[in-house]
Enzyme design. Sequence first.
Site, PDB file in Angstrom:
ATOM      1  N   CYS A 114     -43.945  -3.431 -29.821  1.00 31.55           N
ATOM      2  CA  CYS A 114     -44.171  -4.654 -30.602  1.00 31.55           C
ATOM      3  C   CYS A 114     -43.109  -5.732 -30.361  1.00 31.55           C
ATOM      4  CB  CYS A 114     -44.258  -4.322 -32.084  1.00 31.55           C
ATOM      5  SG  CYS A 114     -45.651  -3.238 -32.454  1.00 31.55           S
ATOM      6  N   HIS A 236     -43.958 -11.353 -35.241  1.00 30.21           N
ATOM      7  CA  HIS A 236     -44.877 -10.254 -34.954  1.00 30.21           C
ATOM      8  C   HIS A 236     -45.685  -9.972 -36.227  1.00 30.21           C
ATOM      9  CE1 HIS A 236     -46.504  -6.512 -33.801  1.00 30.21           C
ATOM     10  NE2 HIS A 236     -45.739  -5.787 -34.604  1.00 30.21           N
ATOM     11  N   ASN A 266     -52.489  -5.870 -36.168  1.00 26.76           N
ATOM     12  CA  ASN A 266     -51.286  -5.780 -35.337  1.00 26.76           C
ATOM     13  C   ASN A 266     -51.718  -5.513 -33.889  1.00 26.76           C
ATOM     14  OD1 ASN A 266     -48.981  -4.964 -33.973  1.00 26.76           O
ATOM     15  ND2 ASN A 266     -48.195  -3.696 -35.642  1.00 26.76           N
TER      16      ASN A 266
HETATM   17  N1  COA Z   1     -55.655   4.296 -47.170  1.00 28.95           N
HETATM   18  C1  COA Z   1     -55.359   4.846 -48.359  1.00 28.95           C
HETATM   19  N2  COA Z   1     -54.204   5.442 -48.618  1.00 28.95           N
HETATM   20  C2  COA Z   1     -53.295   5.502 -47.642  1.00 28.95           C
HETATM   21  C3  COA Z   1     -53.528   4.955 -46.356  1.00 28.95           C
HETATM   22  C4  COA Z   1     -54.766   4.335 -46.138  1.00 28.95           C
HETATM   23  N3  COA Z   1     -55.115   3.770 -44.974  1.00 28.95           N
HETATM   24  N4  COA Z   1     -52.436   5.165 -45.588  1.00 28.95           N
HETATM   25  C5  COA Z   1     -51.548   5.811 -46.354  1.00 28.95           C
HETATM   26  N5  COA Z   1     -52.054   6.027 -47.584  1.00 28.95           N
HETATM   27  C6  COA Z   1     -51.446   6.703 -48.737  1.00 28.95           C
HETATM   28  C7  COA Z   1     -50.341   7.652 -48.338  1.00 28.95           C
HETATM   29  O1  COA Z   1     -50.900   8.906 -47.978  1.00 28.95           O
HETATM   30  C8  COA Z   1     -49.531   7.719 -49.598  1.00 28.95           C
HETATM   31  O2  COA Z   1     -50.173   8.592 -50.499  1.00 28.95           O
HETATM   32  P1  COA Z   1     -49.290   9.559 -51.465  1.00 28.95           P
HETATM   33  O3  COA Z   1     -48.511   8.620 -52.322  1.00 28.95           O
HETATM   34  O4  COA Z   1     -50.347  10.322 -52.162  1.00 28.95           O
HETATM   35  O5  COA Z   1     -48.442  10.367 -50.538  1.00 28.95           O
HETATM   36  C9  COA Z   1     -49.643   6.308 -50.173  1.00 28.95           C
HETATM   37  O6  COA Z   1     -50.803   5.717 -49.558  1.00 28.95           O
HETATM   38  C10 COA Z   1     -48.438   5.458 -49.907  1.00 28.95           C
HETATM   39  O7  COA Z   1     -48.091   5.626 -48.534  1.00 28.95           O
HETATM   40  P2  COA Z   1     -46.903   4.814 -47.867  1.00 28.95           P
HETATM   41  O8  COA Z   1     -46.821   5.213 -46.424  1.00 28.95           O
HETATM   42  O9  COA Z   1     -45.680   4.942 -48.699  1.00 28.95           O
HETATM   43  O10 COA Z   1     -47.504   3.331 -48.007  1.00 28.95           O
HETATM   44  P3  COA Z   1     -46.806   1.981 -47.621  1.00 28.95           P
HETATM   45  O11 COA Z   1     -46.853   1.080 -48.766  1.00 28.95           O
HETATM   46  O12 COA Z   1     -45.507   2.204 -46.921  1.00 28.95           O
HETATM   47  O13 COA Z   1     -47.811   1.393 -46.543  1.00 28.95           O
HETATM   48  C11 COA Z   1     -47.938   1.159 -44.161  1.00 28.95           C
HETATM   49  C12 COA Z   1     -48.043   2.108 -45.356  1.00 28.95           C
HETATM   50  C13 COA Z   1     -48.170   1.953 -42.870  1.00 28.95           C
HETATM   51  C14 COA Z   1     -48.993   0.082 -44.307  1.00 28.95           C
HETATM   52  C15 COA Z   1     -46.528   0.517 -44.146  1.00 28.95           C
HETATM   53  O14 COA Z   1     -45.539   1.507 -44.248  1.00 28.95           O
HETATM   54  C16 COA Z   1     -46.262  -0.307 -42.901  1.00 28.95           C
HETATM   55  O15 COA Z   1     -46.851  -1.356 -42.705  1.00 28.95           O
HETATM   56  N6  COA Z   1     -45.294   0.113 -42.075  1.00 28.95           N
HETATM   57  C17 COA Z   1     -44.930  -0.607 -40.872  1.00 28.95           C
HETATM   58  C18 COA Z   1     -45.706  -0.045 -39.773  1.00 28.95           C
HETATM   59  C19 COA Z   1     -45.770  -0.942 -38.590  1.00 28.95           C
HETATM   60  O16 COA Z   1     -45.991  -2.095 -38.694  1.00 28.95           O
HETATM   61  N7  COA Z   1     -45.630  -0.370 -37.406  1.00 28.95           N
HETATM   62  C20 COA Z   1     -45.854  -1.048 -36.178  1.00 28.95           C
HETATM   63  C21 COA Z   1     -44.655  -1.503 -35.495  1.00 28.95           C
HETATM   64  S1  COA Z   1     -43.929  -2.867 -36.232  1.00 28.95           S
END
Ligand code: COA
Length: 311
Positions: A114, A236, A266
């Site tokens: 990214c 990004h 993304n």
């Molecule tokens: N739908 C529903 N629930 C989901 C889900 C989805 N698509 N993905 C994850 N969950 C659940 C998890 O299992 C977790 O459940 P639990 O509390 O029962 O364990 C809950 O939602 C919270 O998960 P968490 O990972 O803490 O959520 P978050 O608020 O951090 O959001 C992302 C997850 C991936 C959206 C976020 O962490 C993110 O954007 N990270 C950056 C990733 C990125 O951009 N990477 C690319 C390079 S920059």
Amino acid sequence: MSKIIATGSYLPDKVVTNQALIEQTAIDSSDEWITQRTGIEQRHFATAEQTVSDLAVEAAQDLLKQVGPEVVQEIELIIVASMSSKLPTPSVASQVQRELGTKEAWAFDISGACSGFTMAVEMAEKLSRDKTSGYTLVIGAEKMSSILNFEDRGTSILFGDGAGAILIQHDGEGLEDYQSQLVSIPDPDNSICVNPDEKMTMEGRAVFNFVLRQVIPSLSNFIKTQVGTFDYLISHQANKRFFEVFAKKLNVSLDKIPANISQVANTSAASIPILLDGLVKSGDIPLTGKQKVVLVGYGAGLAWGQMSFKL
Ligand code: COA
């Protein structure tokens, strides 16, 4: 000064809404969860036949429409940032060179995930600084759908396919007011990983925290010490929630941080040039050299890159 004289982009025709993705993959999620946690409403997916280089060529051809085909033989350098090409060699850049018909140019790829596009811009800027004629073509292109695990709801909802391109006209000096900082730090956990025999894995929460704890303070310091005021922060597009934090920490209005994540998700290395092309085509950034932009890319590595220049 050297100048970015044109931009281009390509998004595949197939639009997949959150609801359609959930229905097609049977992941346990909802449109509401995805929209609220990420800002993503839809993404574009390439066809099974389309390759990363096909997407890159489309973006380059869109760009060339604005400057004319005579430029093709004056392109001296082609750099493509991508993490999703299936062919380790020839490089995507070499395939672009072949398809455009550029007879002689130095062409190579950068694998920077990214932050790949910011790495490519840095390389382009440094390598073309003292060239007095000709052009450099920089492209970010990704077919993320080919490496996603559609059983992993935490990752598969985040990404889309597409490509974006910029063309730098050389003038014996670098881009006006160019400042940059590129950083990679060790990641013992391979938080974002693509094994050639498997699909992509990602520790979403760890990457989220990396952006909050490392990237945002670094960006804030870069702007304070090297950039000063700017017109647009072209970030990004990883998660819409980051933009509110950017605005608060940088003490700027959200209007200065344009976003297209709701429509394209993304697209990794393609994310910044697709957004930039949209701003150029809408007239927000008319490429008249009057506006100062900051680009910031961040992700796997872990790595990030930030740079500012006049556009
Ligand atoms: N739908 C529903 N629930 C989901 C889900 C989805 N698509 N993905 C994850 N969950 C659940 C998890 O299992 C977790 O459940 P639990 O509390 O029962 O364990 C809950 O939602 C919270 O998960 P968490 O990972 O803490 O959520 P978050 O608020 O951090 O959001 C992302 C997850 C991936 C959206 C976020 O962490 C993110 O954007 N990270 C950056 C990733 C990125 O951009 N990477 C690319 C390079 S920059």
